[in-house]
Design an enzyme around this catalytic site. Structure first.
Site, PDB file in Angstrom:
ATOM      1  CB  SER A 412      -0.776  -0.014   1.308  1.00  0.00           C
ATOM      2  OG  SER A 412      -1.963   0.805   0.988  1.00  0.00           O
ATOM      3  N   PRO A 413       0.392   2.216  -0.522  1.00  0.00           N
ATOM      4  CG  PRO A 413      -0.993   3.574  -1.965  1.00  0.00           C
ATOM      5  CD  PRO A 413      -0.974   2.657  -1.490  1.00  0.00           C
ATOM      6  CB  CYS A 415       3.288   9.430   3.731  1.00  0.00           C
ATOM      7  SG  CYS A 415       2.245  10.124   2.669  1.00  0.00           S
ATOM      8  CD  GLN A 490      -1.656   7.179  -3.040  1.00  0.00           C
ATOM      9  OE1 GLN A 490      -1.013   7.595  -1.997  1.00  0.00           O
ATOM     10  NE2 GLN A 490      -3.068   6.375  -2.744  1.00  0.00           N
ATOM     11  CE1 TYR A 571      -3.641  14.242   2.827  1.00  0.00           C
ATOM     12  CE2 TYR A 571      -4.292  12.080   2.052  1.00  0.00           C
ATOM     13  CZ  TYR A 571      -3.548  12.916   2.843  1.00  0.00           C
ATOM     14  OH  TYR A 571      -2.963  12.463   3.903  1.00  0.00           O
ATOM     15  NE  ARG A 619      -5.477   3.656  -1.083  1.00  0.00           N
ATOM     16  CZ  ARG A 619      -5.199   3.088  -0.117  1.00  0.00           C
ATOM     17  NH1 ARG A 619      -4.452   3.835   0.864  1.00  0.00           N
ATOM     18  NH2 ARG A 619      -4.509   1.801  -0.310  1.00  0.00           N
TER      19      ARG A 619
HETATM   20  C1  LIG Z   1       2.788   5.143   7.467  1.00  0.00           C
HETATM   21  C2  LIG Z   1       1.646   5.076   6.632  1.00  0.00           C
HETATM   22  C3  LIG Z   1       1.623   6.144   5.652  1.00  0.00           C
HETATM   23  C4  LIG Z   1       0.482   6.026   4.730  1.00  0.00           C
HETATM   24  N1  LIG Z   1       0.663   6.817   3.616  1.00  0.00           N
HETATM   25  C5  LIG Z   1      -0.384   6.873   2.764  1.00  0.00           C
HETATM   26  C6  LIG Z   1      -0.225   7.317   1.534  1.00  0.00           C
HETATM   27  O1  LIG Z   1       0.748   8.084   1.179  1.00  0.00           O
HETATM   28  N2  LIG Z   1      -1.360   7.150   0.889  1.00  0.00           N
HETATM   29  C7  LIG Z   1      -2.653   6.482   1.072  1.00  0.00           C
HETATM   30  O2  LIG Z   1      -3.355   6.258   0.167  1.00  0.00           O
HETATM   31  N3  LIG Z   1      -2.632   5.756   1.921  1.00  0.00           N
HETATM   32  C8  LIG Z   1      -1.331   5.848   3.280  1.00  0.00           C
HETATM   33  N4  LIG Z   1      -1.557   5.338   4.155  1.00  0.00           N
HETATM   34  C9  LIG Z   1      -2.866   4.192   4.463  1.00  0.00           C
HETATM   35  C10 LIG Z   1      -2.439   2.857   3.996  1.00  0.00           C
HETATM   36  O3  LIG Z   1      -1.979   3.030   2.531  1.00  0.00           O
HETATM   37  C11 LIG Z   1      -3.607   1.920   4.269  1.00  0.00           C
HETATM   38  O4  LIG Z   1      -4.586   2.272   3.490  1.00  0.00           O
HETATM   39  C12 LIG Z   1      -3.985   1.950   5.738  1.00  0.00           C
HETATM   40  O5  LIG Z   1      -2.547   1.878   6.579  1.00  0.00           O
HETATM   41  C13 LIG Z   1      -4.581   0.644   6.166  1.00  0.00           C
HETATM   42  O6  LIG Z   1      -3.986  -0.661   5.819  1.00  0.00           O
HETATM   43  P1  LIG Z   1      -3.281  -1.613   6.824  1.00  0.00           P
HETATM   44  O7  LIG Z   1      -4.169  -1.813   7.667  1.00  0.00           O
HETATM   45  O8  LIG Z   1      -2.706  -2.692   6.131  1.00  0.00           O
HETATM   46  O9  LIG Z   1      -2.028  -0.787   7.405  1.00  0.00           O
HETATM   47  C14 LIG Z   1      -0.563   5.114   5.165  1.00  0.00           C
HETATM   48  C15 LIG Z   1      -0.486   4.282   6.304  1.00  0.00           C
HETATM   49  C16 LIG Z   1       0.804   4.371   6.876  1.00  0.00           C
HETATM   50  C17 LIG Z   1       0.678   3.309   8.109  1.00  0.00           C
END
Ligand SMILES: Cc1cc2nc3c(=O)[nH]c(=O)nc-3n(C[C@H](O)[C@H](O)[C@H](O)COP(=O)(O)O)c2cc1C
Ligand SMILES: Cc1cc2nc3c(=O)[nH]c(=O)nc-3n(C[C@H](O)[C@H](O)[C@H](O)COP(=O)(O)OP(=O)(O)OC[C@H]3O[C@@H](n4cnc5c(N)ncnc54)[C@H](O)[C@@H]3O)c2cc1C
Length: 750
Positions: A412-413, A415, A490, A571, A619
């Site tokens: 997943s994306p 940051c 992304q 956003y 997304r």
């Molecule tokens: C450190 C971190 C950075 C994230 N940055 C982004 C991002 O840049 N773009 C985005 O769409 N979601 C971002 N997310 C959300 C994740 O892509 C994901 O949707 C969310 O963490 C849920 O998935 P998980 O339960 O597998 O962690 C971020 C999540 C984390 C933990």
């Protein structure tokens, strides 16, 4: 101790038995208005797992129940003219009357004073008891008496159901899905004693009304159902027993005890009949309460301990029941699935049974699901996928336009807040590179911003100045050269959430120094103390659209395989979509179509620059989890529009639109949104959010809830998540040449 039980159902009688056994000196009275033979309902069901609990609590009751049991292992699913059978499920049933007879006799034998035919209308005579047990079912008088303390809430569900019986001896737990001119009817049927079966008929309110059953007498209901199910009943008649059409109410109470009064069973909580847990929960409550009273001499402390112990189990059962009942509310959605996938979807609906559990129960059934899935993957991708044995679903390929992903795992994306003026560096190379080597089929960059002002924080990556192209190219080339993974960019603009601090200095908190002016659909700050964004005018929109177009061209130059536009998490583009953040009165605000206008303009512009051979994903936040915000049904409409404008796959996330949202977290908590979008908008989806085990991923994919599984934090913990999944599933994933020795290495983790 003097104990009064209001109600002599399974909970009241079983509690009386256990307490009398624990101490014959207890004076126990059970007050029950009905004779046992007059009881409602037909059979009750227990899974094999429940039996052990009951055997330990009171062996004679258990043994008598076992003698009365009708046992079965199979679940049969009749759907679109086919029958699918899955085995190994282990259930036992018996008549409710028989159960009450067993419990009543055992209670009397132990010296419990069971007063049948006693309707309690006033609790005053019983208030001096040491324990006043509210075992009086769903309409509990005890609960009503202290309702301010218990704080009950009932969630009335929309489907209609009726509880009927039949003499047809069903050989398995049987589900029918049958359409007539009124709509789709679901039947849950099982034999609970030789020649006696429960036959529950369920339909949506609309179907039920279309059949005029809202005005039907009990006899008319019987006639209607017999005429509807002649093949299913095989000449047997249906029988009624207070068989009125009902809505199911899921009851929850804030507290289950007050002073000496305590609620058990249906008085405290209900769980939808489709998971067959009502009687089991009632009897397990009785066990927990009796044990707590044995441990703790002080009654209020014991009641507190009982509640503390049971809450987690009951909450978890109610969560499973909630997903299950929603599945039956939404069954129409799945009616075009292939039978084998429909059956797998049904069996795994409550998240309690996974691909892995089912493999233990019924390996042949899961093998047939995996084989079917592999065949689908083969025809979808145009590449051969082995079918004997087939790979686990997550190791099947997937095609989007000309892009072929080797498996269904996506990083997943995320940051990293580690760039300078948008330029990715060694951190990003190692972060993304190691996850690509870790085996995922697709690796996403973090949200990369189309302009300097569009960055969330000063540490965010960008695609807005010439130096960004070679910096990204280095990472893309590494991924392509050293792994089988593809890499997606992304692209986003942070809008009203721009100019905030690095995550570890305060997530979404405004910058203290070095801030810059921000803009959004409407001038609404994120936190009350955040910077107020400027409301975008037409000129701003043209600038942002041009920024997306320029960034897309740069993404092509950098060699990315897939482009994802960020329309989620509050956003800039998302701020147009949600009514909570868009208060515009021009053609970009108001109706859903108006709110989608600018995001779609951007998408159209991007699609003209992004090569037709390459896929575009978007997304979205499928729910704002806030009153007046986006709901999953709105997300379906959004997805339909995206599909019509060249989007190939929707990455279905949720929330982060407003700071005070109330998300409902849990295992795979956003997957139901991906499932709904996939079936109702008929577009491929990625599921994301708390998917952490490979069995979760296999289950989601095989059930058709999504096409790809996206994992974020699981990949931070373990960049080699996909390799570990392969190892656990006995699947061979080739290593890159420098690690060739690993092909002969057996890891040991314990
Ligand atoms: C450190 C971190 C950075 C994230 N940055 C982004 C991002 O840049 N773009 C985005 O769409 N979601 C971002 N997310 C959300 C994740 O892509 C994901 O949707 C969310 O963490 C849920 O998935 P998980 O339960 O597998 O962690 C971020 C999540 C984390 C933990
Ligand atoms: C119509 C219907 C059919 C059902 N059929 C099935 C089924 O086939 N299989 C299954 O597993 N589950 C079934 N359930 C669910 C299941 O009955 C309950 O989850 C389970 O019985 C809960 O046990 P309990 O002892 O808490 O409550 P109940 O079984 O509801 O027992 C409560 C008892 O209290 C008595 N009572 C209530 N108020 C008073 C009063 N004021 N004075 C005296 N007595 C009182 C009632 O007569 C009743 O016997 C059915 C539920 C309903 C509503």
């Amino acid at each position: 101790m003097r104990i009064i039980s209001i109600g002599g159902g399974p909970a009241g009688l079983y509690f009386a038995i256990l307490m009398k056994k624990a101490d014959p000196a207890h004076e126990i009275t059970v007050l029950e208005r009905h004779r046992f033979e007059d009881t409602f309902g037909f059979g009750v069901v227990f899974s094999d797992a429940t039996q052990e609990n009951l055997a330990v609590a009171d062996r004679p009751t258990h043994d008598a129940m076992v003698r009365a049991y009708h046992h079965w292992d199979d679940i049969e699913i009749h759907y679109n003219g086919t029958v699918l059978t899955s085995t190994g499920h282990g259930f036992s049933g018996l008549a409710r009357q028989t159960l009450l007879g067993i419990l009543g006799r055992r209670a009397a034998e132990l010296g419990v004073d069971v007063r049948i035919g006693t309707e309690v209308t006033d609790l005053a005579p019983y208030l001096d008891a040491d324990i006043l047990l509210g075992a009086d079912g769903f309409n509990s008088l005890v609960r009503q008496r202290w309702q301010e303390q218990f704080q009950p809430v009932t969630d009335w569900r929309p489907n209609r159901f009726v509880w009927l019986g039949t003499t047809r001896p069903f050989p398995a737990f049987t589900f029918y899905f049958k359409r007539d001119r009124h709509g789709l009817w679901r039947v849950h049927a099982y034999q609970y004693e030789p020649g006696q079966s429960t036959f529950i008929v369920e339909a949506t309110e609309a179907t039920w009304r279309a059949a005029c059953l809202d005005r039907a007498t009990e006899q008319q209901t019987l006639d209607f159902c017999e005429a509807l199910f002649p093949e299913e009943l095989q000449g047997h008649r249906l029988v009624a027993n207070r068989s009125v059409w009902r809505n199911f109410g899921t009851l929850r109470n804030e507290r289950w005890h007050h002073g000496k009064a305590v609620l058990v069973g249906d008085a405290a909580h209900t769980a939808h009949f489709s998971i067959g847990a009502g009687t089991k929960l009632a009897m397990e409550d009785a066990i927990a309460l009796a044990r707590a009273l044995e441990r703790e001499r002080d009654v209020p402390a014991a009641l507190g301990a009982y509640e503390a112990e049971r809450r987690a189990t009951v909450d978890s059962t109610q969560r499973a029941a909630q997903v299950s009942l929603q599945w039956f509310e939404d069954s129409e959605r799945y009616m075009s699935l292939e039978p084998v996938q429909f059956a797998f979807n049904l069996l795994t609906r409550s998240l309690r049974i996974t691909h892995d559990n089912l493999k233990v129960r019924d390996p042949a059934f899961v093998a047939s699901v995996d084989r079917w899935f592999a065949e689908q993957a083969s025809s979808q991708t145009g590449t051969p996928v082995p079918t004997s044995p087939p790979p686990p679903p997550l190791f099947t390929p997937f095609r989007l336009r000309d892009l072929l992903l080797v498996n269904r795992v996506v990083v997943s994306p995320m940051c990293q807040y580690s760039a300078e003026d948008g330029t990715p560096n060694d951190w990003h190379l190692v972060h993304l590179g190691s996850r690509a080597i870790g085996g995922a089929g697709l690796v996403f960059t973090e949200m990369t911003d189309v302009s300097r002002e569009g960055r969330i924080s000063p540490g965010c990556t960008g695609m807005y100045k010439p130096e960004h192209v070679p910096a990204w190219r280095r990472i893309v080339d590494f991924v392509h050269a050293h792994s089988d993974a593809k890499i997606g960019l992304q692209l986003g603009h942070a809008g009203r959430k721009a100019a905030t601090r690095l995550a570890w200095e305060g997530m979404d908190e405004p910058l203290l120094q070095g801030s810059w002016p921000i803009m959004a659909a409407s001038p609404i700050p994120y936190f009350p103390h955040s910077q107020v964004p400027r409301e975008m005018n037409r000129g701003d929109m043209e600038t942002v659209r041009a920024d997306f177009v320029r960034a897309t061209g740069m993404a092509v130059d950098a060699g990315f395989d897939l482009l994802e536009i960020h329309l989620a998490h509050g956003y800039l583009l998302a701020s147009f979509i949600s009514p909570l953040t868009n208060r515009r009165t021009d053609q970009y605000g108001g109706s859903p179509a108006n709110r989608m206008r600018f995001p779609v303009e951007v998408l159209d512009a991007v699609r003209t620059v992004w090569p037709a051979s390459q896929p575009l994903s978007v997304r979205i936040s499928a729910a704002d989890w806030a009153p007046g915000g986006i709901e999953p049904g709105d997300a379906v409409e959004v997805a339909k529009l995206l599909k019509a404008h060249g989007c190939d796959i929707v990455d279905v996330s949720a929330g982060q639109t407003v700071w005070d949202a109330k998300p409902v977290y849990g295992r795979q908590f956003q997957t139901p949104f991906a499932d709904r979008v996939r079936h109702e908008a008929e577009i491929a989806t990625m599921a994301v959010g708390n998917i952490s085990s490979y069995t979760d991923a296999n289950t989601i994919l095989a059930a058709g809830r999504a096409d790809l599984c996206v994992l974020a934090r699981a990949h931070l913990w373990d960049p080699y998540w996909t390799r570990h999944a392969a190892q656990e599933l006995g699947y061979t994933l080739p290593w890159p040449d420098p690690y060739e020795t690993m092909n002969r290495y057996k890891p040991r983790f314990t």
